[in-house]
Scaffold this motif. Structure first.
Motif, PDB file in Angstrom:
ATOM      1  N   LYS A  42       0.823  -1.215   0.000  1.00  0.00           N
ATOM      2  CA  LYS A  42       0.000   0.000   0.000  1.00  0.00           C
ATOM      3  C   LYS A  42       0.857   1.265   0.000  1.00  0.00           C
ATOM      4  O   LYS A  42       0.530   2.258  -0.665  1.00  0.00           O
ATOM      5  CB  LYS A  42      -0.924  -0.005   1.220  1.00  0.00           C
ATOM      6  CG  LYS A  42      -1.833   1.227   1.295  1.00  0.00           C
ATOM      7  CD  LYS A  42      -2.837   1.118   2.409  1.00  0.00           C
ATOM      8  CE  LYS A  42      -3.722   2.358   2.492  1.00  0.00           C
ATOM      9  NZ  LYS A  42      -4.515   2.561   1.257  1.00  0.00           N
ATOM     10  N   PHE A  43       1.962   1.243   0.736  1.00  0.00           N
ATOM     11  CA  PHE A  43       2.756   2.459   0.903  1.00  0.00           C
ATOM     12  C   PHE A  43       4.117   2.388   0.204  1.00  0.00           C
ATOM     13  O   PHE A  43       4.946   3.278   0.371  1.00  0.00           O
ATOM     14  CB  PHE A  43       2.966   2.734   2.401  1.00  0.00           C
ATOM     15  CG  PHE A  43       1.690   3.002   3.152  1.00  0.00           C
ATOM     16  CD1 PHE A  43       0.992   4.175   2.956  1.00  0.00           C
ATOM     17  CD2 PHE A  43       1.178   2.059   4.024  1.00  0.00           C
ATOM     18  CE1 PHE A  43      -0.191   4.426   3.639  1.00  0.00           C
ATOM     19  CE2 PHE A  43       0.013   2.294   4.725  1.00  0.00           C
ATOM     20  CZ  PHE A  43      -0.687   3.487   4.528  1.00  0.00           C
ATOM     21  N   LEU A  89       6.716   0.459   0.679  1.00  0.00           N
ATOM     22  CA  LEU A  89       7.782   0.458   1.688  1.00  0.00           C
ATOM     23  C   LEU A  89       8.720  -0.720   1.478  1.00  0.00           C
ATOM     24  O   LEU A  89       8.319  -1.781   1.018  1.00  0.00           O
ATOM     25  CB  LEU A  89       7.181   0.367   3.094  1.00  0.00           C
ATOM     26  CG  LEU A  89       6.412   1.574   3.603  1.00  0.00           C
ATOM     27  CD1 LEU A  89       5.747   1.229   4.924  1.00  0.00           C
ATOM     28  CD2 LEU A  89       7.322   2.771   3.775  1.00  0.00           C
ATOM     29  N   ILE A 113       8.473   6.600   8.344  1.00  0.00           N
ATOM     30  CA  ILE A 113       7.297   7.308   7.837  1.00  0.00           C
ATOM     31  C   ILE A 113       7.691   8.660   7.253  1.00  0.00           C
ATOM     32  O   ILE A 113       7.236   9.053   6.168  1.00  0.00           O
ATOM     33  CB  ILE A 113       6.265   7.478   8.968  1.00  0.00           C
ATOM     34  CG1 ILE A 113       5.653   6.116   9.311  1.00  0.00           C
ATOM     35  CG2 ILE A 113       5.169   8.467   8.581  1.00  0.00           C
ATOM     36  CD1 ILE A 113       4.752   6.131  10.523  1.00  0.00           C
ATOM     37  N   TYR A 148       9.639   8.383   3.857  1.00  0.00           N
ATOM     38  CA  TYR A 148       8.812   8.114   2.680  1.00  0.00           C
ATOM     39  C   TYR A 148       7.695   9.153   2.508  1.00  0.00           C
ATOM     40  O   TYR A 148       6.804   8.988   1.675  1.00  0.00           O
ATOM     41  CB  TYR A 148       8.201   6.722   2.786  1.00  0.00           C
ATOM     42  CG  TYR A 148       9.191   5.606   2.518  1.00  0.00           C
ATOM     43  CD1 TYR A 148       9.302   5.035   1.253  1.00  0.00           C
ATOM     44  CD2 TYR A 148      10.024   5.144   3.533  1.00  0.00           C
ATOM     45  CE1 TYR A 148      10.213   4.015   1.016  1.00  0.00           C
ATOM     46  CE2 TYR A 148      10.942   4.129   3.298  1.00  0.00           C
ATOM     47  CZ  TYR A 148      11.041   3.564   2.045  1.00  0.00           C
ATOM     48  OH  TYR A 148      11.945   2.567   1.810  1.00  0.00           O
ATOM     49  N   ASN A 149       7.754  10.224   3.314  1.00  0.00           N
ATOM     50  CA  ASN A 149       6.764  11.311   3.239  1.00  0.00           C
ATOM     51  C   ASN A 149       5.327  10.792   3.357  1.00  0.00           C
ATOM     52  O   ASN A 149       4.432  11.175   2.591  1.00  0.00           O
ATOM     53  CB  ASN A 149       6.923  12.086   1.920  1.00  0.00           C
ATOM     54  CG  ASN A 149       8.244  12.824   1.856  1.00  0.00           C
ATOM     55  OD1 ASN A 149       8.661  13.451   2.833  1.00  0.00           O
ATOM     56  ND2 ASN A 149       8.904  12.730   0.709  1.00  0.00           N
ATOM     57  N   LEU A 150       5.133   9.898   4.322  1.00  0.00           N
ATOM     58  CA  LEU A 150       3.810   9.314   4.523  1.00  0.00           C
ATOM     59  C   LEU A 150       3.052  10.070   5.601  1.00  0.00           C
ATOM     60  O   LEU A 150       3.634  10.768   6.440  1.00  0.00           O
ATOM     61  CB  LEU A 150       3.952   7.844   4.928  1.00  0.00           C
ATOM     62  CG  LEU A 150       4.684   6.937   3.930  1.00  0.00           C
ATOM     63  CD1 LEU A 150       4.827   5.539   4.506  1.00  0.00           C
ATOM     64  CD2 LEU A 150       3.950   6.903   2.593  1.00  0.00           C
ATOM     65  N   ASP A 151       1.741   9.913   5.602  1.00  0.00           N
ATOM     66  CA  ASP A 151       0.873  10.480   6.629  1.00  0.00           C
ATOM     67  C   ASP A 151       0.767   9.468   7.761  1.00  0.00           C
ATOM     68  O   ASP A 151       0.228   8.371   7.578  1.00  0.00           O
ATOM     69  CB  ASP A 151      -0.504  10.770   6.026  1.00  0.00           C
ATOM     70  CG  ASP A 151      -1.452  11.422   7.034  1.00  0.00           C
ATOM     71  OD1 ASP A 151      -1.184  11.350   8.250  1.00  0.00           O
ATOM     72  OD2 ASP A 151      -2.479  11.972   6.604  1.00  0.00           O
ATOM     73  N   GLU A 208      -2.734   8.080   8.414  1.00  0.00           N
ATOM     74  CA  GLU A 208      -3.204   7.101   7.428  1.00  0.00           C
ATOM     75  C   GLU A 208      -2.524   5.748   7.661  1.00  0.00           C
ATOM     76  O   GLU A 208      -3.165   4.692   7.581  1.00  0.00           O
ATOM     77  CB  GLU A 208      -2.907   7.594   6.012  1.00  0.00           C
ATOM     78  CG  GLU A 208      -3.431   6.650   4.925  1.00  0.00           C
ATOM     79  CD  GLU A 208      -3.060   7.090   3.520  1.00  0.00           C
ATOM     80  OE1 GLU A 208      -3.481   6.401   2.563  1.00  0.00           O
ATOM     81  OE2 GLU A 208      -2.333   8.094   3.386  1.00  0.00           O
ATOM     82  N   VAL A 209      -1.248   5.792   7.971  1.00  0.00           N
ATOM     83  CA  VAL A 209      -0.517   4.547   8.219  1.00  0.00           C
ATOM     84  C   VAL A 209      -1.079   3.827   9.445  1.00  0.00           C
ATOM     85  O   VAL A 209      -1.307   2.614   9.430  1.00  0.00           O
ATOM     86  CB  VAL A 209       0.981   4.829   8.405  1.00  0.00           C
ATOM     87  CG1 VAL A 209       1.712   3.562   8.860  1.00  0.00           C
ATOM     88  CG2 VAL A 209       1.600   5.350   7.117  1.00  0.00           C
TER      89      VAL A 209
END
Length: 571
Positions: free
Chosen positions: A407-408, A410, A430, A433-436, A439-440
């Motif tokens: 999904k991300f 990773l 997180i 990878y500039n993830l929220d 959301e994670v």
């Protein structure tokens, strides 16, 4: 004398009279209204129903005194979700939820320093004396062994406690102490202003840290030099009565009981000799742990002259053996049943001693527990109840990792670790990878909730944003949430499903859930002229500290949120 000076003198004299009058009121309040000692007894892992399973077989005193002469709250519960030792003790001490007093678990993850934290550890205040290091030999208490330092203090406790407020009210004249086998049983109850002692399995002595003293008081040194633990060398824990008189007399050898080498799963349980490196651990895994705690507490009462003047003193005694025995053999075992009988005699001894030295009319006693505990899954299955052990390693299984990675996009591990009951995310990954993070956490919570044995995986952000139903369970999880210490996901296992792995040691039973078997505890007030009552409405453990504060008419702890128990206040 001029009229000016006469008026000034008159004002001074009038002010002095008012000061003396107010002082006399304060003295009167302490002399005639307040008990000379508050004795707070906490039994580790004492589910509310357990004393009643042996009550009809007990002599007078002990539990019978409390249940027959005290104000008994029959429907009392902790209202937070993580029912662990330091959490419950801190709640009883502060009248606050973990979200406010800060003790969210026995362990939590320090996100800034990227390391686990044992609740009362504090490197600034090492144990007094040499050779009193961290108890790494504690096979049945690896949580304590997880501490990175032998230093201890109440600094992580954010709220004031009832005992702190008592110290403030009397300007430090109240004598305040906490005693337990466990450091996390003694320290929260003594608060920031009191003194705490706990049993060192490394030395067989009661220890404290430089937070409290520069050196041990003479009476502590004298007690420790007696080395009373050595009297149990090459002895054993034997049944108190004939085995035929026990409810669980035919269940002495059960396959799910923890078989510690040299200690065994059947009576008698041998402690071994002084050369046994687990000798002191085995003592705490029996009623002896409580009996040593009692002996030390009695010495403290005499040496520190508790209850000997008109200023209210405070003593907390936390008995830990019930918890250790419950973990190892289960609460419905022959060992737990015999321990309750022996605990009753320990309580009777303490109450009788306090009566002799101070008089029960001058002592307010409150008994409760830091948490309850569940029956063993194998036993429950025999009654047709679904139960099982939850494998903590499944929190980050290959299947979940594949979903998260897909999904991300990773390639790195996204979970920093699991420190019951929280999953902590790897924020470095997180951010990389500039993830929220929200959301994670929501995605991972959804995947975890599909795992066998997990009832709910609750993303902390959903609690904070009010996106979950307003249920009792969700409120209990929210009361456990502290933004600086809690993880991103709170795991609630199915009823009677729990983790039974403690750093490689498999145990029979463990607590830590929001289900009623873990939240149900006794709350009993006795002594100081209280009349017996049985109260059946729901009360909560946050009510205890407020009741004590109102009983003495002093300021309530800084984060307290319970309600005073009016039956106690109507004396």
């Amino acid at each position: 004398m001029s009229i000016h000076y006469f008026k000034q003198a008159k004002k001074i004299i009038s002010g002095l009279i008012v000061f003396l009058f107010i002082g006399s009121l304060n003295t009167y309040s302490q002399n005639d209204s307040n008990p000379k000692l508050i004795l707070q007894i906490t039994v580790d892992q004492l589910r509310a129903d357990l004393p009643k399973t042996v009550l009809d077989r007990l002599p007078d005193g002990g539990f019978k005194y409390l249940y027959n002469q005290g104000i008994v709250y029959e429907n009392a519960h902790h209202r937070h979700a993580n029912t662990e030792t330091v959490v419950g003790h801190s709640t009883l001490a502060t009248g606050a939820d973990p979200s406010e007093h800060g003790m969210i678990g026995n362990l939590w993850y320090d996100k800034e320093h990227k390391q686990s934290v044992y609740n009362v550890e504090d490197y600034r205040y090492p144990l007094i004396g040499s050779g009193k290091g961290v108890d790494k030999t504690t096979e049945i208490d690896p949580t304590q062994a997880a501490a990175s330092t032998d230093g201890r203090s109440p600094s992580a406790l954010i709220s004031t406690t009832f005992s702190d407020e008592l110290a403030l009210f009397t300007n430090g004249k109240s004598k305040i102490f906490g005693v337990s086998v466990k450091d996390r049983g003694a320290i929260p109850m003594a608060g920031h202003a009191g003194k705490a002692f706990w049993f060192s399995k490394a030395t067989g002595q009661f220890a404290t840290s430089t937070y409290y003293y520069d050196d041990y008081p003479d009476w502590v040194n004298k007690w420790n030099k007696k080395e009373k633990y050595k009297a149990y060398a090459n002895t054993s824990w034997n049944l108190t009565h004939d085995i035929s008189t026990y409810i669980h007399g035919e269940e002495d050898d059960m396959p799910y009981e923890t078989n510690l080498p040299g200690y065994g799963v059947v009576f008698p349980h041998n402690f071994g000799g002084l050369d046994n490196k687990y000798f002191t651990t085995f003592l705490t895994l029996s009623p002896v742990g409580d009996e040593l705690t009692l002996d030390f507490a009695k010495e403290l009462i005499v040496a520190e002259q508790l209850g000997r003047d008109n200023i209210t003193d405070y003593l907390s005694v936390s008995f830990s053996s019930t918890d250790y025995i419950g973990h190892t053999f289960g609460p419905a075992s022959l060992e737990s049943e015999d321990n309750l009988i022996r605990l009753d005699r320990t309580l009777a001894n303490l109450i009788s001693f306090v009566n002799e030295k101070i008089g029960l009319d001058n002592v307010l006693i409150v008994l409760s527990a830091d948490h309850g505990g569940p029956d063993v899954p194998e036993r429950l299955k025999n009654f047709g109840i679904d139960a099982g052990y939850f494998d903590i390693n499944s929190v980050d299984t290959t299947a979940i990792s594949q979903v998260m990675n897909k999904k991300f996009n990773l390639t790195e591990k996204i979970v920093s670790g699991y420190f019951h009951p929280y999953v902590y995310l790897n924020t470095d990954v997180i951010n990389k990878y500039n993830l929220d993070v929200n959301e994670v956490s929501r995605t991972l919570a959804y995947e975890l909730q599909n795992q066998e044995g997990i009832a709910f995986a609750i993303a902390s952000i959903d609690l904070l944003e009010g996106k979950l139903a307003d249920t009792e369970l969700n409120r209990s999880v929210l009361r456990n949430y502290n933004p600086k210490r809690s993880g991103e996901i709170f795991i609630v296992t199915e009823p009677y499903w729990y983790i039974n792995d403690f750093d490689g040691l498999t145990v029979a039973s463990t607590h830590g859930s929001p289900w009623k078997y873990d939240t149900s505890v006794p709350v009993i007030f006795a002594g100081n002229g209280l009349k017996h009552q049985n109260i059946f409405r729901n009360v909560e453990t946050v009510d205890v500290a407020l009741t004590l504060s109102n009983y003495l008419k002093i300021k309530i702890p800084s984060a307290a949120s319970g309600q005073p128990l009016i039956e106690v206040l109507k004396k």
